[in-house]
Design a protein around this motif. Sequence first.
Motif, PDB file in Angstrom:
ATOM      1  N   GLN A  23       0.813  -1.212   0.000  1.00  0.00           N
ATOM      2  CA  GLN A  23       0.000   0.000   0.000  1.00  0.00           C
ATOM      3  C   GLN A  23       0.854   1.273   0.000  1.00  0.00           C
ATOM      4  OE1 GLN A  23      -2.757  -0.480   3.336  1.00  0.00           O
ATOM      5  NE2 GLN A  23      -4.308  -1.283   1.927  1.00  0.00           N
ATOM      6  N   ALA A  24       0.195   2.391  -0.341  1.00  0.00           N
ATOM      7  CA  ALA A  24       0.831   3.708  -0.316  1.00  0.00           C
ATOM      8  C   ALA A  24       0.330   4.471   0.897  1.00  0.00           C
ATOM      9  CB  ALA A  24       0.504   4.487  -1.589  1.00  0.00           C
ATOM     10  N   CYS A  25       1.258   5.009   1.679  1.00  0.00           N
ATOM     11  CA  CYS A  25       0.894   5.696   2.918  1.00  0.00           C
ATOM     12  C   CYS A  25       1.703   6.977   3.059  1.00  0.00           C
ATOM     13  CB  CYS A  25       1.151   4.792   4.121  1.00  0.00           C
ATOM     14  SG  CYS A  25       0.666   5.521   5.705  1.00  0.00           S
ATOM     15  N   ALA A  26       1.076   8.012   3.615  1.00  0.00           N
ATOM     16  CA  ALA A  26       1.771   9.271   3.895  1.00  0.00           C
ATOM     17  C   ALA A  26       1.826   9.502   5.392  1.00  0.00           C
ATOM     18  CB  ALA A  26       1.067  10.442   3.212  1.00  0.00           C
ATOM     19  N   ASP A  27       3.008   9.866   5.884  1.00  0.00           N
ATOM     20  CA  ASP A  27       3.173  10.305   7.267  1.00  0.00           C
ATOM     21  C   ASP A  27       3.472  11.791   7.195  1.00  0.00           C
ATOM     22  OD1 ASP A  27       3.869  10.903   9.848  1.00  0.00           O
ATOM     23  OD2 ASP A  27       5.060   9.102  10.171  1.00  0.00           O
ATOM     24  N   GLY A  28       2.476  12.602   7.548  1.00  0.00           N
ATOM     25  CA  GLY A  28       2.585  14.046   7.358  1.00  0.00           C
ATOM     26  C   GLY A  28       3.377  14.761   8.417  1.00  0.00           C
ATOM     27  N   ALA A  36       6.414   6.038  11.353  1.00  0.00           N
ATOM     28  CA  ALA A  36       6.808   5.656   9.994  1.00  0.00           C
ATOM     29  C   ALA A  36       7.493   4.297   9.971  1.00  0.00           C
ATOM     30  CB  ALA A  36       7.725   6.725   9.398  1.00  0.00           C
ATOM     31  N   GLU A  37       8.249   3.980  10.994  1.00  0.00           N
ATOM     32  CA  GLU A  37       8.928   2.682  11.036  1.00  0.00           C
ATOM     33  C   GLU A  37       7.917   1.540  11.026  1.00  0.00           C
ATOM     34  OE1 GLU A  37      12.578   0.495  13.376  1.00  0.00           O
ATOM     35  OE2 GLU A  37      11.364   1.937  14.510  1.00  0.00           O
ATOM     36  N   GLU A  38       6.867   1.671  11.838  1.00  0.00           N
ATOM     37  CA  GLU A  38       5.845   0.622  11.877  1.00  0.00           C
ATOM     38  C   GLU A  38       5.045   0.578  10.580  1.00  0.00           C
ATOM     39  OE1 GLU A  38       5.704  -1.667  14.276  1.00  0.00           O
ATOM     40  OE2 GLU A  38       7.496  -0.641  15.014  1.00  0.00           O
ATOM     41  N   ILE A  39       4.864   1.733   9.955  1.00  0.00           N
ATOM     42  CA  ILE A  39       4.195   1.774   8.658  1.00  0.00           C
ATOM     43  C   ILE A  39       5.013   1.010   7.626  1.00  0.00           C
ATOM     44  CG2 ILE A  39       3.558   3.304   6.736  1.00  0.00           C
ATOM     45  CD1 ILE A  39       2.791   5.407   8.875  1.00  0.00           C
ATOM     46  N   CYS A  40       6.334   1.253   7.601  1.00  0.00           N
ATOM     47  CA  CYS A  40       7.217   0.562   6.656  1.00  0.00           C
ATOM     48  C   CYS A  40       7.177  -0.951   6.853  1.00  0.00           C
ATOM     49  CB  CYS A  40       8.647   1.069   6.806  1.00  0.00           C
ATOM     50  SG  CYS A  40       8.939   2.702   6.111  1.00  0.00           S
ATOM     51  N   LEU A  49       6.073   4.886   1.088  1.00  0.00           N
ATOM     52  CA  LEU A  49       5.919   5.842   2.187  1.00  0.00           C
ATOM     53  C   LEU A  49       6.274   7.239   1.701  1.00  0.00           C
ATOM     54  CD1 LEU A  49       5.596   6.582   5.255  1.00  0.00           C
ATOM     55  CD2 LEU A  49       8.088   6.306   5.400  1.00  0.00           C
ATOM     56  N   ILE A  50       5.354   8.173   1.884  1.00  0.00           N
ATOM     57  CA  ILE A  50       5.646   9.592   1.672  1.00  0.00           C
ATOM     58  C   ILE A  50       5.821  10.211   3.050  1.00  0.00           C
ATOM     59  CG2 ILE A  50       4.814  11.788   0.766  1.00  0.00           C
ATOM     60  CD1 ILE A  50       3.076  10.223  -1.175  1.00  0.00           C
ATOM     61  N   GLY A  51       7.023  10.675   3.349  1.00  0.00           N
ATOM     62  CA  GLY A  51       7.323  11.253   4.646  1.00  0.00           C
ATOM     63  C   GLY A  51       7.513  12.755   4.552  1.00  0.00           C
ATOM     64  N   ILE A  92       1.865  10.122  -8.140  1.00  0.00           N
ATOM     65  CA  ILE A  92       1.153   9.173  -7.282  1.00  0.00           C
ATOM     66  C   ILE A  92      -0.337   9.498  -7.314  1.00  0.00           C
ATOM     67  CG2 ILE A  92       0.901   8.311  -4.922  1.00  0.00           C
ATOM     68  CD1 ILE A  92       3.887   9.262  -4.583  1.00  0.00           C
ATOM     69  N   ARG A  93      -1.165   8.511  -7.663  1.00  0.00           N
ATOM     70  CA  ARG A  93      -2.592   8.749  -7.892  1.00  0.00           C
ATOM     71  C   ARG A  93      -3.404   8.848  -6.608  1.00  0.00           C
ATOM     72  NH1 ARG A  93      -5.443   5.133  -9.815  1.00  0.00           N
ATOM     73  NH2 ARG A  93      -4.068   3.332  -9.459  1.00  0.00           N
ATOM     74  N   GLY A  94      -3.020   8.091  -5.595  1.00  0.00           N
ATOM     75  CA  GLY A  94      -3.816   8.089  -4.375  1.00  0.00           C
ATOM     76  C   GLY A  94      -3.099   7.404  -3.233  1.00  0.00           C
ATOM     77  N   LEU A  95      -3.724   7.467  -2.049  1.00  0.00           N
ATOM     78  CA  LEU A  95      -3.157   6.882  -0.835  1.00  0.00           C
ATOM     79  C   LEU A  95      -4.126   5.873  -0.243  1.00  0.00           C
ATOM     80  CD1 LEU A  95      -1.893  10.125   0.957  1.00  0.00           C
ATOM     81  CD2 LEU A  95      -0.470   8.448  -0.235  1.00  0.00           C
ATOM     82  N   ASN A  96      -3.562   4.832   0.353  1.00  0.00           N
ATOM     83  CA  ASN A  96      -4.352   3.876   1.117  1.00  0.00           C
ATOM     84  C   ASN A  96      -4.466   4.278   2.578  1.00  0.00           C
ATOM     85  OD1 ASN A  96      -2.499   1.990  -0.950  1.00  0.00           O
ATOM     86  ND2 ASN A  96      -4.708   1.592  -0.997  1.00  0.00           N
ATOM     87  N   ALA A  97      -3.536   5.107   3.029  1.00  0.00           N
ATOM     88  CA  ALA A  97      -3.544   5.528   4.429  1.00  0.00           C
ATOM     89  C   ALA A  97      -2.707   6.786   4.596  1.00  0.00           C
ATOM     90  CB  ALA A  97      -3.001   4.411   5.324  1.00  0.00           C
TER      91      ALA A  97
END
Length: 313
Positions: A23-28, A36-40, A49-51, A92-97
């Motif tokens: 999945q694609a996820c952003a941590d803003g 972010a580590e747990e997301i990865c 991951l977009i950080g 990037i078209r969209g995010l899952n989270a």
Amino acid sequence: MDFVHAPVLLKETIEGLSLKPGQACADGTLGGGGHAEEICKAIGEDGLLIGVDLDEEAIAAAKRKLEKYGCHKIFENTNYRDIPKVMKESGIRGLNAALLDLGVSSKQLDDPGRGFSYMNDGPLDMRMDGGVNDGLTAKDVVNGYSEEELARIIALYGEERWAKRIAKFIASEREKKTIGTTGELTEVIKKAIPAAARRDGPHPAKRTFQAIRIEVNGELGSLTEALDAVIDVLFPLGRLAVITFHSLEDRIVKEAFRKREDPCECPKSIPQCVCGKVPDARRVTRKPIIPAPDEVEANPRARSAKLRIIEKL
């Protein structure tokens, strides 16, 4: 010194985002990269991951921490409201989270040179980006705003009952000399608040420092703008998790989530909706998730944290 920051509500956030491999996820708000580590770990080598963070030190620390994980990574030193812009520039078209952790990091609070702390003397700064982009500082606010405007932001953003009195004391002190350090400002605030009122509750300067920090960084405006912007770029069933640390932030998140779930603007007296606005998201959390007692004991700064989650339909 490394960028140390204990991630708040870590287990609850990762579970609430319902992450899957690829999945694609952003941590803003990267901070030290704890969330972010747990997301990865959850999204695996095929994930993205977009950080994002305003603080260059946070970006550098997160890069080091996350280097061992094989997921694709994009790091940007910018405001979280710019996540859709970062996505567009990267195709990037969209995010899952997505995650927005709105707290000031322990590293920022504990470094006197950043000017966030009323416990340690340092320059009155409070800029989240560390001054990379110049801009308004806490010193500018304290010494440049009118007494009336100071009282307004301290009351509104700090929810401080002694706002007018604090603003009056600040205005009086700066006539003698410029207030240039956090220690000087803290002493003025202590003098302004009656002794009986200082005996109970949080540190007497906490609410005023919070208010000035919010003003310096335009935090509530950025949050309001980011919430809809990030929800808009979620894929169907994608989730946004937001961790707030004071009632103003939580109120903004709660209202933004409610409007996405119930956007109808028709008068309540009308039996049937005619405005045509339909829900495009649902609240996963009706009530905010708060830290367990053992987390608060281990990390007292987690005490006021609240987690809310919304899912795109």
